[in-house]
Design a protein around this motif. Sequence first.
Motif, PDB file in Angstrom:
ATOM      1  N   ALA A 137      39.045  66.859 -62.164  1.00  0.00           N
ATOM      2  CA  ALA A 137      37.921  66.396 -61.593  1.00  0.00           C
ATOM      3  C   ALA A 137      38.135  65.104 -60.457  1.00  0.00           C
ATOM      4  N   SER A 138      39.014  64.326 -61.124  1.00  0.00           N
ATOM      5  CA  SER A 138      39.494  63.252 -59.994  1.00  0.00           C
ATOM      6  C   SER A 138      40.246  63.905 -58.666  1.00  0.00           C
ATOM      7  N   ASP A 197      40.935  67.815 -68.086  1.00  0.00           N
ATOM      8  CA  ASP A 197      39.764  68.114 -67.263  1.00  0.00           C
ATOM      9  C   ASP A 197      39.619  66.780 -66.473  1.00  0.00           C
ATOM     10  N   ALA A 198      39.425  65.581 -67.285  1.00  0.00           N
ATOM     11  CA  ALA A 198      39.081  64.489 -66.207  1.00  0.00           C
ATOM     12  C   ALA A 198      40.148  64.328 -64.811  1.00  0.00           C
ATOM     13  N   MET A 199      41.396  64.659 -65.074  1.00  0.00           N
ATOM     14  CA  MET A 199      42.360  64.570 -63.820  1.00  0.00           C
ATOM     15  C   MET A 199      41.919  65.643 -62.952  1.00  0.00           C
ATOM     16  N   ALA A 245      40.393  66.957 -72.736  1.00  0.00           N
ATOM     17  CA  ALA A 245      39.656  66.205 -71.826  1.00  0.00           C
ATOM     18  C   ALA A 245      40.277  65.277 -70.805  1.00  0.00           C
ATOM     19  N   SER A 246      41.483  64.786 -71.263  1.00  0.00           N
ATOM     20  CA  SER A 246      42.243  64.127 -70.252  1.00  0.00           C
ATOM     21  C   SER A 246      42.846  65.103 -69.056  1.00  0.00           C
TER      22      SER A 246
END
Length: 158
Positions: free
Chosen positions: A70-71, A66-68, A63-64
């Motif tokens: 996306a950012s 994937d968030a990076m 999850a972390s």
Amino acid sequence: MKKSLAMASLALAVSFGTIACKKKISDAELQTTATTVVTSNPSASVEVKDGTAHLSGTFEDEASKDAMIASLKAIPGIKDVMDMTTIAPAVVETVSAVDPEVQQKVTDAVKDFPSVKVEVVNGELTLTGNVSPEQARKIKMSVDALKAGKVNYNYTVK
């Protein structure tokens, strides 16, 4: 009619010229912005080349990561993100099968025998060292009286 066609052509040329003159963001500027985004994870890094961000490093979970990604994709000028990251293996805490109080009691029971060591080996209480036959008998009686459970007597009797 010729005037309207000429005006339409001129308008079309100006619009293409405006689009073509749009400022392109350099890789250096993208690198600065991407690095700022990635600093939230100290074990990750990013390199921007030809508008593509190459993300590497280690993340705690999917999850972390994937968030990076996306950012990074949200940064204007970044065309794509190449994921070269890994997920850190889960940390498994090992707990000794031997109660520390029991281990201390056994250590106290053999304190008169300095050559004997009390250790936990493979989750079992183990006594090692060199002892005489009489000392071995006394140690066994003392430790058995504690009802310490399974104890490995791996000392050498001389």
